[in-house]
Design an enzyme around this catalytic site. Structure first.
Site, mmCIF file in Angstrom:
data_model
loop_
_atom_site.group_PDB
_atom_site.id
_atom_site.type_symbol
_atom_site.label_atom_id
_atom_site.label_comp_id
_atom_site.label_asym_id
_atom_site.label_seq_id
_atom_site.Cartn_x
_atom_site.Cartn_y
_atom_site.Cartn_z
ATOM 1 N N ASN A 105 0.798 -1.065 0.007
ATOM 2 C CA ASN A 105 0.053 -0.025 -0.031
ATOM 3 C C ASN A 105 0.977 1.095 0.130
ATOM 4 O OD1 ASN A 105 -3.127 0.705 2.254
ATOM 5 N ND2 ASN A 105 -2.582 1.207 -0.065
ATOM 6 N N CYS A 126 -6.252 5.767 7.205
ATOM 7 C CA CYS A 126 -5.877 4.807 6.568
ATOM 8 C C CYS A 126 -4.777 4.083 7.376
ATOM 9 C CB CYS A 126 -4.916 5.406 5.386
ATOM 10 S SG CYS A 126 -4.286 4.439 4.416
ATOM 11 N N ASN A 145 -2.579 1.571 6.806
ATOM 12 C CA ASN A 145 -1.088 1.533 6.339
ATOM 13 C C ASN A 145 -0.442 2.825 6.159
ATOM 14 O OD1 ASN A 145 -1.123 -1.336 6.208
ATOM 15 N ND2 ASN A 145 -2.114 -1.511 4.245
ATOM 16 N N ARG A 182 -12.508 2.236 -1.474
ATOM 17 C CA ARG A 182 -12.886 3.409 -2.083
ATOM 18 C C ARG A 182 -11.956 4.641 -2.377
ATOM 19 N NH1 ARG A 182 -16.663 6.344 2.578
ATOM 20 N NH2 ARG A 182 -14.696 6.669 3.960
ATOM 21 N N CYS A 225 -4.740 -3.321 2.715
ATOM 22 C CA CYS A 225 -5.359 -2.128 3.528
ATOM 23 C C CYS A 225 -5.585 -2.247 4.997
ATOM 24 C CB CYS A 225 -7.005 -2.275 2.961
ATOM 25 S SG CYS A 225 -7.890 -0.981 3.719
ATOM 26 N N GLY A 226 -4.869 -1.326 5.573
ATOM 27 C CA GLY A 226 -4.644 -1.469 7.165
ATOM 28 C C GLY A 226 -5.957 -1.502 7.887
#
Length: 257
Positions: free
Chosen positions: A11, A72, A74, A187, A196-197
């Site tokens: 990511n 977010c 990551n 999204r 995706c963390g």
């Protein structure tokens, strides 16, 4: 403008030291261009490291479409590595993000990021939904390799159930008693990302509820491995949630705005 590129399990993000407050954060077109993989630097998102009087720093996150995003995970781990590289702290840091305060610890290659508490897990039109700083749907399937994550995820992301803001969508497969394989439609990126963390955090919490998997839960993503530790509360909520894994600098450069 000087920029830095970081990645956490694939990511990837453009990181900018904006402690002087000069970056044009309201210019959505510019941010989208910087994140473009053909005409810009290329990234899943852009993150500003800003000054804050009460914290080591403030994190301001933008999706690849240029719009300011929700938390977010990551990206949070990457900005912690960035702040550590800048010499803002030695071992443990406390910073502010859009969803509130976070604490993180640097230990070798790994960043342990404390996530926000999660009040519970809901069902919406037959889909498991929760918010781990960003909204996520979680679905467990048997053959994760074969699913079209983009097509399936997009249909849920834009469904009436989750309008107007939409949702991220995670598909997970249990590999053994403490390991999951996870793929995510994000999204804002509007595509599958390598990791995706907040998504793997959501999957881990749902897994302990639906699959009775204990903490910590190890997560395999297309971009690498993470693990999530947490405390499950008697009322169905979760606290002391940590997202743990590597975050690394890829390169740095200068770009004309």
């Amino acid at each position: 403008m000087d920029f830095f590129k970081y990645q956490g399990t694939g990511n990837d993000f453009v990181l900018i030291d904006d402690r002087n407050g000069t970056f044009p954060a309201s210019n959505q077109v510019l941010i989208e261009q910087l994140c473009h993989r053909r005409f810009g630097i290329g990234a899943d998102g852009l993150i500003l490291l800003q000054s804050d009087p009460d914290y080591d720093f403030r994190m301001m996150y933008f999706n690849a479409d240029g719009a300011e995003g929700s938390m977010c995970g990551n990206g949070g781990r990457c900005i912690v590595r960035f702040a550590h590289d800048l010499g803002l702290f030695e071992h443990e840091t406390r910073f502010l993000a859009v969803d509130g305060e976070h604490i993180a610890v640097v230990s070798g290659d790994d960043i342990s990021l404390k996530m926000g508490d999660v009040s519970g897990i809901d069902q919406r039109d037959g889909l498991t939904f929760l918010n781990t700083g960003s909204p996520h749907v979680v679905r467990f399937i048997d053959d994760l390799e074969s699913i079209d994550v983009v097509a399936e995820g997009r249909s849920i992301r834009y469904s009436a159930t989750f309008q107007p803001s939409g949702t991220n969508v995670n598909y997970a497969q249990q590999l053994d008693n403490n390991t999951l394989f996870v793929r995510t439609y994000e999204r804002g990126v509007e595509d599958e990302t390598y990791s995706c963390g907040t998504g793997v955090t959501a999957v881990a919490l749902v897994a302990t509820q639906q699959l009775t998997m204990p903490s910590p839960i190890f997560i395999k993503t297309m971009g690498g491995n993470l693990h999530v530790s947490f405390n499950r509360q008697a009322d169905g909520g979760f606290n002391t949630i940590y997202l743990i894994g590597p975050a690394k600098r890829v390169f740095s450069g200068t770009i004309s705005l």
